[in-house]
Design an enzyme around this catalytic site. Sequence first.
Site, PDB file in Angstrom:
ATOM      1  N   GLU A  58       0.810  -1.222   0.000  1.00  0.00           N
ATOM      2  CA  GLU A  58       0.000   0.000   0.000  1.00  0.00           C
ATOM      3  C   GLU A  58       0.839   1.266   0.000  1.00  0.00           C
ATOM      4  O   GLU A  58       0.539   2.213  -0.729  1.00  0.00           O
ATOM      5  CB  GLU A  58      -0.959   0.025   1.194  1.00  0.00           C
ATOM      6  N   HIS A 126     -10.012  -4.887  10.727  1.00  0.00           N
ATOM      7  CA  HIS A 126     -10.690  -4.494   9.481  1.00  0.00           C
ATOM      8  C   HIS A 126     -11.880  -3.576   9.757  1.00  0.00           C
ATOM      9  O   HIS A 126     -12.789  -3.508   8.943  1.00  0.00           O
ATOM     10  CB  HIS A 126     -11.189  -5.729   8.712  1.00  0.00           C
TER      11      HIS A 126
HETATM   12  C1  LIG Z   1      -2.235  -4.535   4.371  1.00  0.00           C
HETATM   13  C2  LIG Z   1      -3.315  -5.345   3.798  1.00  0.00           C
HETATM   14  N1  LIG Z   1      -3.641  -5.161   2.511  1.00  0.00           N
HETATM   15  C3  LIG Z   1      -4.618  -5.894   1.952  1.00  0.00           C
HETATM   16  C4  LIG Z   1      -5.310  -6.835   2.672  1.00  0.00           C
HETATM   17  C5  LIG Z   1      -6.444  -7.639   2.025  1.00  0.00           C
HETATM   18  N2  LIG Z   1      -5.996  -9.018   1.837  1.00  0.00           N
HETATM   19  C6  LIG Z   1      -6.271  -9.950   2.749  1.00  0.00           C
HETATM   20  S1  LIG Z   1      -5.548 -11.418   2.384  1.00  0.00           S
HETATM   21  C7  LIG Z   1      -4.844 -10.783   0.996  1.00  0.00           C
HETATM   22  C8  LIG Z   1      -3.962 -11.648   0.146  1.00  0.00           C
HETATM   23  C9  LIG Z   1      -2.803 -12.153   0.905  1.00  0.00           C
HETATM   24  O1  LIG Z   1      -1.994 -12.930   0.064  1.00  0.00           O
HETATM   25  P1  LIG Z   1      -0.812 -13.794   0.675  1.00  0.00           P
HETATM   26  O2  LIG Z   1       0.052 -12.925   1.513  1.00  0.00           O
HETATM   27  O3  LIG Z   1      -0.158 -14.473  -0.465  1.00  0.00           O
HETATM   28  O4  LIG Z   1      -1.516 -14.823   1.624  1.00  0.00           O
HETATM   29  P2  LIG Z   1      -2.593 -15.958   1.237  1.00  0.00           P
HETATM   30  O5  LIG Z   1      -3.949 -15.372   1.394  1.00  0.00           O
HETATM   31  O6  LIG Z   1      -2.307 -16.390  -0.147  1.00  0.00           O
HETATM   32  O7  LIG Z   1      -2.368 -17.055   2.219  1.00  0.00           O
HETATM   33  C10 LIG Z   1      -5.201  -9.461   0.818  1.00  0.00           C
HETATM   34  C11 LIG Z   1      -4.804  -8.626  -0.317  1.00  0.00           C
HETATM   35  C12 LIG Z   1      -4.965  -6.950   4.030  1.00  0.00           C
HETATM   36  N3  LIG Z   1      -5.638  -7.791   4.836  1.00  0.00           N
HETATM   37  N4  LIG Z   1      -3.960  -6.212   4.555  1.00  0.00           N
END
Ligand SMILES: Cc1ncc(C[n+]2csc(CCOP(=O)(O)OP(=O)(O)O)c2C)c(N)n1
Lengths: 327, 327, 323, 323
Positions: A58, A126
């Site tokens: 971000e 959140h």
């Molecule tokens: C700082 C932040 N940005 C965006 C999100 C929204 N979000 C939640 S899970 C996710 C994807 C995370 O991907 P990864 O780190 O690969 O973990 P995975 O879900 O694949 O286990 C996003 C974008 C968040 N929770 N926190």
Amino acid sequence: MPIMTYMAAIAEATREEMERDEAVYLMGEDIRASIYGASAGLHAIFGDDRVIDTPLSENGFFGAAIGSSLVGQRPIVETVTSFFWVGMDQMISQAAKMRYMFGGQATLPVTWRARMFYARGAAAHHSDRNYNIFMSTPGLKVICPTNPYDAKGLMKTAVRDNNPCLIFEDGIAISSRGEVPANEDLPGGELLVPFGEARIVRAGTDCTVVGIAGGVAHAEDAAKVLEQEGISIEIIDPRTLVPLDKQTILTSVEKTGRLVVVDPAHEVCSAASEISSIVAQEAFWSLQAPIMKVAAEQVNVPYSPALEPLVYPTPERVINAVKHTMG
Amino acid sequence: MPIMTYMAAIAEATREEMERDEAVYLMGEDIRASIYGASAGLHAIFGDDRVIDTPLSENGFFGAAIGSSLVGQRPIVETVTSFFWVGMDQMISQAAKMRYMFGGQATLPVTWRARMFYARGAAAHHSDRNYNIFMSTPGLKVICPTNPYDAKGLMKTAVRDNNPCLIFEDGIAISSRGEVPANEDLPGGELLVPFGEARIVRAGTDCTVVGIAGGVAHAEDAAKVLEQEGISIEIIDPRTLVPLDKQTILTSVEKTGRLVVVDPAHEVCSAASEISSIVAQEAFWSLQAPIMKVAAEQVNVPYSPALEPLVYPTPERVINAVKHTMG
Amino acid sequence: MPPEKAALMQMLERMWRIRIFEEAVIEIHSSGELQGPAHPYIGEEAVAVGACAALRDTDYIAGNHRSHGHPIAKGGDLNGAMAELLGKSGGYCKGKGGSMHLADFSIGILGESGIVASSVPIATGAALAAKQQRKDFVSMVFFGDGASNQGACHESMNMASLWNLPVIFLCENNQYAITTSYKNSVSVDHVSDRAPAYNMPGVLVDGQDAIAVYEVTLQAVERARAGEGPTLIEALTYRFEDHSLGLEKVRDSPYRSDEEVDEWRKRDPIQLHEKALTSTAVATSEECDAVQARARADVAAALVFARNSPYPEPQELFEDMWA
Amino acid sequence: MPPEKAALMQMLERMWRIRIFEEAVIEIHSSGELQGPAHPYIGEEAVAVGACAALRDTDYIAGNHRSHGHPIAKGGDLNGAMAELLGKSGGYCKGKGGSMHLADFSIGILGESGIVASSVPIATGAALAAKQQRKDFVSMVFFGDGASNQGACHESMNMASLWNLPVIFLCENNQYAITTSYKNSVSVDHVSDRAPAYNMPGVLVDGQDAIAVYEVTLQAVERARAGEGPTLIEALTYRFEDHSLGLEKVRDSPYRSDEEVDEWRKRDPIQLHEKALTSTAVATSEECDAVQARARADVAAALVFARNSPYPEPQELFEDMWA
Ligand SMILES: Cc1ncc(C[n+]2csc(CCOP(=O)(O)OP(=O)(O)O)c2C)c(N)n1
Ligand SMILES: Cc1ncc(C[n+]2csc(CCOP(=O)(O)OP(=O)(O)O)c2C)c(N)n1
Ligand SMILES: [Mg+2]
Ligand SMILES: [Mg+2]
């Protein structure tokens, strides 16, 4: 008039603005897949350069949006209020300050759209309702549309504004549906809602109730109950917190002599605190009763369905506050 | 009683607490060289593990401080208010929320000390007075010592507190000197100023003036002038904004019927707004005049010596506000 | 292809302009005329000047708190810079920005940032705009060894590489962040060693050698303009003066030795450049002296301009907030 | 030295506990009994289980939104986990945290974070405490491929390396962040390729193979305990289910193909582990089935426990804010 959902109104505003001006582009996480429902199909129309799925960075991509805006682009950035914390430095140090710091050289037409979860078990990480923080920072415009009409009209105004604008999409409002006129039925052929003009949601005589974001819906529910008890409240939706239409609020309080501010954000240093303080300073002599804030309790937002609803304002709390002002 | 500077008082508190408890350690940028004047000589005494110069990574090392506090350490983190933006996620998402989110399992004895520059040409990037933002976030204690005595006593209390505490060191206060009793002259052998107890800086009868951080000094200057005109103000220094000693303020307003809040931070959603709103709700019936905020103008802080002083409250602005409440 | 004489002389001139400007700043700071913070660039001139020599006027730069060298190297006007430092209305930013916030958008100077590393994403965004607008400008950001440890750098380099953006990350490794040695803050031998983590070229260059800096930057700029993406350049250099004016007390801290400073002072970038010019007979030492004299006159004129420039009017406090 | 039978069987059991727990969660989510967000760990069980098998109870872990697998792998109690998901007072966090914020400090689970990458500095700090306290516990943090692009990771890895902290950065590369392929978000072939940028070992391991994960983690843990600093491990894995319950609509997005999902489902970590056990005659398939049955009974009991656990009382809203 067509009835549409809040997110459909946002999506329509986005598409119209992207069609109108090719400097407008969309950036965020998973927007191609439209996970928050505002960008379905846009990638197919506008392509890679104008619908950008970002890495989970971000602070980085907020900054990239800001940097691109300095040289002619007009980004729309999609996120969630709680992720603002991660990108705070770019928002405050750069977006809010650059123009002034550089003596007016920088023009920063960046629009952020941020979803605010509400009473849905999103828990503390959140559930931020942090518009007060951006209100307090000079240099940012702060917008809280509470219905599809305003969502579309304010969003289009934001995209055309040459200043950084933050649109807070409240969970309560997001689930609303409402009338949004078709462009061909509008005078200028499009829906633009100006900043700094509050909406009088309901006229009344006994007490002014200012509703912030989702607070408007609670105030409307309260109004119906109070009406049956013979109490008439005037509900004002400021629509934009920066710029704030102080005058409409002051004029109303001069008429009713009473003020309740309903704000689903944490109470301390809130938009409700600000509006209270303005009225206590500028309309004091009209006041006939204490100014009441109805805001979120000053605790983190808990997960449990048994606890979360207790944090937020409710129609009942609004009713009690109004009655309190009535003595 | 020994007279010392504000920074000397902070340095003394730091050393005493580090001596008392080996879980206490200091972390920040260039603290070994004591560039802000609070840590000279500590590295030689306490060594590498307890006086840690960090890389320029506020979010990272704030988080490391927080993480260490979960497992028994008691970090003191030195920074500047404007660098909070960079480390915001760790402060808000973790420090402020972890305990509640985890149902009380986390204990987070982290103390941040942040310098706030004031009227010294630091320009927009180094002039934030963002205590309001942390007040609005449940889970953080917010401390604004305005003289060496309070600086030492509140700092020691903060280090012993089991919650995240933020100490805002105001540029005006930093340049102050004052009496700080020697430990051997104190009842318990040490100086501890409790949180949540406002200090009545000066008793008075006509108008209550609450001074936040550097606002206290302006209020004191105003009091002298007003006194000569026969106006007696009661000056209150809340000392801690979270917890806030509402009662002392309300009691004072009940007596004087008037309130002016002097806050060198930006006006909107400020500590001044909050205190105004509390009084407008809870002491309304005692009020005989509008509540006046005397705060920073809602513009970014300019660099020029010709402009910067115009941003901030001045004794003159306080005097005018008090007179305004006197009708 | 080595740069032409005109280009080499312009480098010399810009280095002298920076050097003499900074000397003037030190003087007016110690006399009390300049009160705000200021971070001298003396010793590092070859970095900004060599790098900017590879840019066009339509290219963009962004920088940091050590902020006078970058705009002057990009061709910025000295009058506006000096007036800005004095908080005058004739300054680049009408006195609102001061030393740490010089900017002149008209020649691509998108501004210096007092928050360390905070302009790195900004420059990345300018490069994104180039791609979106299908224009061939590039963007370059100057940041320190200390700054390289900020998350903002990681995120920006990752994005720039993914999106193949025309941005040059120019790390001015002057080996210290205030008093912190980069050996205690960067966990790898060189900042440029981090480039492979972003799948981009990483180049280590002698930051005292303007021509060397120019050459590696030109390569990076050409790659960027050709759509081949970003480059991370680390220029190893040294700051000859204190971290900032007014922070003299830190001099007592043993963070760097006098010997080390002396050693580096021997590699004065201006002397080295003059020697390169004269030893290859590109220019005579008289020509070099004339360049220096012109720069000196320009700085003197800038000081006069700045002193004569009026302070902003009180109502200007409220101007420039909103577009 | 390969792990002993008891350890191998415990891995199997914990994988089954996760798998069956998640299946129950999916069920109560679709029936409407569970309303908050939840991110299933199905398909990735070998990562947390293999990694935690290398830890002691006194070691710490921290995690992320995909949050049920880590605590169960660390030995967490199912009752408290399920009760937490239902927002009940018998939950780990008395119902205040929910799915994304499971924590049990008593066995070193410092908590899951809904903000992506935000627990990476936290775990680094726990490791700093180990060093300061001269204790030999280590700390491990689970984060995704998406998370690896956050500045918080860069800053934490840099600090951990500089200070030689006993922390293991365990990247669960399940190849997508919601719908974003890591190939479009990580600018280098593998997250573990970034380890050299921090002067630490980087290890890529098959995340479907619990024993392999255990082995590389054990090495990293031993290094950490011996004061030799951090390690970055990337476990290549796959999430078999949707990103989160309630985000079914994303299934229509073409971000990954059915074929790809099917291909990966063939490498089910539990099946692979059972096969490893039976083919080497460490255990019979009856023994394996018994483990599964026990896990099933435990999850069923957890559901009963959770359903019977009362909701928190209204006044609890104001409790647990302050220490
Ligand atoms: C700082 C932040 N940005 C965006 C999100 C929204 N979000 C939640 S899970 C996710 C994807 C995370 O991907 P990864 O780190 O690969 O973990 P995975 O879900 O694949 O286990 C996003 C974008 C968040 N929770 N926190
Ligand atoms: C985010 C942030 N943290 C801390 C500071 C204080 N500070 C100003 S300059 C500086 C050192 C910068 O070092 P480096 O990036 O190497 O640049 P140099 O000064 O050596 O040119 C620090 C710590 C700041 N301005 N911003
Ligand atoms: Mg440096
Ligand atoms: Mg992933």
